[in-house]
Design an enzyme around this catalytic site. Structure first.
Site, PDB file in Angstrom:
ATOM      1  N   HIS A   1      -2.518  -2.379  -0.702  1.00 29.67           N
ATOM      2  CA  HIS A   1      -2.675  -2.010   0.708  1.00 29.67           C
ATOM      3  C   HIS A   1      -4.111  -2.374   1.125  1.00 29.67           C
ATOM      4  O   HIS A   1      -5.021  -2.358   0.299  1.00 29.67           O
ATOM      5  CB  HIS A   1      -2.456  -0.500   0.811  1.00 29.67           C
ATOM      6  CG  HIS A   1      -2.454   0.062   2.190  1.00 29.67           C
ATOM      7  ND1 HIS A   1      -3.599   0.389   2.868  1.00 29.67           N
ATOM      8  CD2 HIS A   1      -1.429   0.373   3.022  1.00 29.67           C
ATOM      9  CE1 HIS A   1      -3.283   0.884   4.056  1.00 29.67           C
ATOM     10  NE2 HIS A   1      -1.979   0.886   4.176  1.00 29.67           N
TER      11      HIS A   1
ATOM     12  N   GLN B   1       1.963   6.108  -2.365  1.00 26.32           N
ATOM     13  CA  GLN B   1       3.422   5.927  -2.312  1.00 26.32           C
ATOM     14  C   GLN B   1       4.152   6.514  -3.513  1.00 26.32           C
ATOM     15  O   GLN B   1       5.372   6.578  -3.513  1.00 26.32           O
ATOM     16  CB  GLN B   1       3.775   4.435  -2.188  1.00 26.32           C
ATOM     17  CG  GLN B   1       3.304   3.784  -0.903  1.00 26.32           C
ATOM     18  CD  GLN B   1       3.957   4.373   0.350  1.00 26.32           C
ATOM     19  OE1 GLN B   1       4.987   5.048   0.294  1.00 26.32           O
ATOM     20  NE2 GLN B   1       3.334   4.145   1.494  1.00 26.32           N
TER      21      GLN B   1
ATOM     22  N   CYS C   1       0.148  -3.463   6.458  1.00 28.30           N
ATOM     23  CA  CYS C   1      -1.232  -3.367   5.940  1.00 28.30           C
ATOM     24  C   CYS C   1      -1.354  -4.030   4.583  1.00 28.30           C
ATOM     25  O   CYS C   1      -2.024  -3.499   3.676  1.00 28.30           O
ATOM     26  CB  CYS C   1      -1.704  -1.914   5.848  1.00 28.30           C
ATOM     27  SG  CYS C   1      -1.844  -1.126   7.447  1.00 28.30           S
TER      28      CYS C   1
ATOM     29  N   LYS D   1       2.073  11.802   3.731  1.00 28.87           N
ATOM     30  CA  LYS D   1       3.180  11.038   3.145  1.00 28.87           C
ATOM     31  C   LYS D   1       4.030  11.917   2.229  1.00 28.87           C
ATOM     32  O   LYS D   1       5.043  11.486   1.707  1.00 28.87           O
ATOM     33  CB  LYS D   1       2.641   9.836   2.376  1.00 28.87           C
ATOM     34  CG  LYS D   1       2.021   8.780   3.313  1.00 28.87           C
ATOM     35  CD  LYS D   1       1.685   7.522   2.562  1.00 28.87           C
ATOM     36  CE  LYS D   1       0.713   6.642   3.322  1.00 28.87           C
ATOM     37  NZ  LYS D   1       1.341   5.881   4.398  1.00 28.87           N
TER      38      LYS D   1
ATOM     39  N   ASP E   1      -4.093   4.353  -6.734  1.00 28.29           N
ATOM     40  CA  ASP E   1      -3.705   4.666  -5.363  1.00 28.29           C
ATOM     41  C   ASP E   1      -2.295   5.264  -5.430  1.00 28.29           C
ATOM     42  O   ASP E   1      -1.312   4.553  -5.624  1.00 28.29           O
ATOM     43  CB  ASP E   1      -3.734   3.366  -4.537  1.00 28.29           C
ATOM     44  CG  ASP E   1      -3.137   3.545  -3.144  1.00 28.29           C
ATOM     45  OD1 ASP E   1      -2.549   4.608  -2.863  1.00 28.29           O
ATOM     46  OD2 ASP E   1      -3.251   2.601  -2.348  1.00 28.29           O
TER      47      ASP E   1
HETATM   48  N1  PMP Z   1      -2.228   2.897  -0.028  1.00 22.91           N
HETATM   49  C1  PMP Z   1      -0.924   2.715   0.130  1.00 22.91           C
HETATM   50  C2  PMP Z   1      -0.135   2.107  -0.990  1.00 22.91           C
HETATM   51  C3  PMP Z   1      -0.312   3.101   1.320  1.00 22.91           C
HETATM   52  O1  PMP Z   1       1.003   2.916   1.480  1.00 22.91           O
HETATM   53  C4  PMP Z   1      -1.083   3.685   2.346  1.00 22.91           C
HETATM   54  C5  PMP Z   1      -0.476   4.092   3.677  1.00 22.91           C
HETATM   55  N2  PMP Z   1       0.404   3.166   4.210  1.00 22.91           N
HETATM   56  C6  PMP Z   1      -2.451   3.863   2.116  1.00 22.91           C
HETATM   57  C7  PMP Z   1      -2.990   3.463   0.923  1.00 22.91           C
HETATM   58  C8  PMP Z   1      -3.338   4.487   3.140  1.00 22.91           C
HETATM   59  O2  PMP Z   1      -2.987   5.805   3.366  1.00 22.91           O
HETATM   60  P1  PMP Z   1      -3.590   6.631   4.578  1.00 22.91           P
HETATM   61  O3  PMP Z   1      -3.367   5.801   5.797  1.00 22.91           O
HETATM   62  O4  PMP Z   1      -2.814   7.898   4.580  1.00 22.91           O
HETATM   63  O5  PMP Z   1      -5.044   6.826   4.276  1.00 22.91           O
END
Ligand code: PMP
Length: 409
Positions: free
Chosen positions: A126, A206, A368, A229, A203
């Site tokens: 991401h 997910q 993203c 999430k 990270d």
């Molecule tokens: N890492 C991953 C794998 C994600 O899916 C996301 C959110 N789409 C993020 C980081 C960022 O999370 P947040 O926007 O809640 O900070």
């Protein structure tokens, strides 16, 4: 569908799922990788705190301030238990995964990396796990080394091993891809990294909503996730860090809470985890997060995993019945709750927009993860992502919706 979850009772906990959109189905919400819906217990606990407990934490002698502080610190303990961390000193409240990763990239970079040193990431990250390191690259002159993926969306583990050298200072990888759903072999990643004497940041944005996590068993040095999430509120997340690492990192932001004493000549910093928590924390959101973690642990990850794996496999089977369907990423065995797809030459934006008119919420675009899109040779996808309240009927509605959209083209 597995019968281990009482789906009707679970769905009744989430009032928004009864909403009828454009007069179609009750909401078919398949955008859970972006954010999940919230159960009553989370919303009600936060409302109750605002109505009956609200006061700023940590610095008040009065009744409400102490009560709010107790709640906030009890939430930290709930997070500690949820992650299997050794101590609440290792639980830093942040605004979410993004801030958690930025904190590590900034503070670890400053403490342990200099020009020419390297961080290993991967092609499926991401943006938050790419750009935060690029900021360190600009500031410190460090280098990003990118582990490739196979055409099926799996990490190339042979290549991963080859990326290590004496300039490698940290590995920062996602547990589960938000586009492909790939579940990465985190235990192997940690083992290999540690054999090279390199710490690992995972990270967990997910993975956390879908599978049990035990940071001590995983052995990772840092672990990041977001409250929103995992059925919790927005604006709060967590950075877990092993105490021996967090202790050696400089503070991230300056302000109240993170200090012991301040003078114009010399300021000393607070103990862990407060050293990393400058300013008034979102102590109501921490309560919401704790109730969300109670909610999932109350249901149990065995049941959640079984249900979501069944649903993901069912979705992949059903989607493949659609003419012109292409699904990105690995088979159902190696993925979790996320299915990105493209149907013939129908633009993902058109597909998403028309599905919305049928009351079906999916996400479209690059998710993203622009470098991953480039690797796949595409601009974007449609993405359906599942949560514990989704059903086979939701999947059937999606497949039927896609068929109807396809007929329009
Ligand atoms: N890492 C991953 C794998 C994600 O899916 C996301 C959110 N789409 C993020 C980081 C960022 O999370 P947040 O926007 O809640 O900070």
């Amino acid at each position: 569908m597995t019968e281990t979850l009482n789906i009707a009772a679970i769905r009744a906990d989430f009032p928004i799922l009864q909403k009828v959109i454009y007069g179609k189905y009750p909401l078919v919400y398949l955008d859970n990788a972006a954010t999940t819906q919230k159960p009553r217990s989370v919303v009600e606990a936060m409302t109750e705190e605002y109505y009956n407990v609200n006061a700023n934490v940590h610095r008040g002698v009065h009744f409400l301030s102490q009560q709010a502080t107790d709640l906030h610190e009890a939430s930290r303990e709930t997070v500690r238990r949820f992650l299997g961390a050794r101590s609440t000193s290792e639980i830093v409240f942040t605004r979410g995964t993004t801030e958690s990763i930025n904190l590590v990239a900034s503070c670890f970079g400053e403490a342990f990396m200099k020009e020419g040193d390297e961080v290993i990431i991967s092609e499926m990250e991401h943006h938050s796990n790419i750009v935060s390191w690029q900021l360190a690259e600009q500031r410190l002159g460090i280098r990003l080394r990118v582990c490739p993926i196979t055409d099926d969306g799996l990490l190339c583990m042979d290549e991963f091993e080859k990326l290590f050298n004496d300039r490698t200072k940290i590995v920062s990888l996602t547990y589960v891809s938000n586009v492909l759903g790939t579940v990465n072999p985190v235990r192997d990643i940690v083992r290999i990294s540690h054999e090279h004497g390199v710490p690992v940041l995972i990270d967990g944005a997910q993975s956390t909503p879908h599978m049990k996590v035990d940071v001590q068993e995983l052995g990772c040095d840092f672990f990041a996730f977001s409250g929103h999430k995992i059925y919790g509120p927005t604006g709060i997340g967590v950075l877990y860090g092993k105490e021996e690492w967090l202790d050696r990192l400089p503070p991230y932001m300056g302000g109240g809470e993170m200090i012991k004493t301040v003078s114009f000549e010399r300021t000393t910093f607070n103990d862990l985890p407060y050293k990393f928590e400058a300013g008034t924390p979102d102590y109501v959101a921490s309560t919401g997060l704790a109730r969300a973690l109670d909610y999932v642990t109350g249901i149990g990850f065995d049941a959640i995993e079984a249900h979501e794996r069944d649903l993901t496999a069912y979705a992949m089977r059903r989607l493949m019945e659609v003419e012109g369907m292409k699904i990105y990423g690995p088979g159902a065995e190696e993925r979790d709750a996320v299915v990105s797809f493209q149907v013939a030459n129908i633009h993902h934006l058109d597909m998403g927009t028309l599905l919305d008119r049928l009351g079906i919420a999916v996400r479209t675009g690059h998710h993203c993860a622009e470098p991953l899109m480039r690797r796949l040779g595409i601009e974007g996808t449609c993405r359906a992502s599942f949560a514990l309240y989704n059903t086979r009927e939701d999947v059937d509605a999606l497949v039927e919706g896609i068929r109807r959209v396809s007929q329009m083209f």
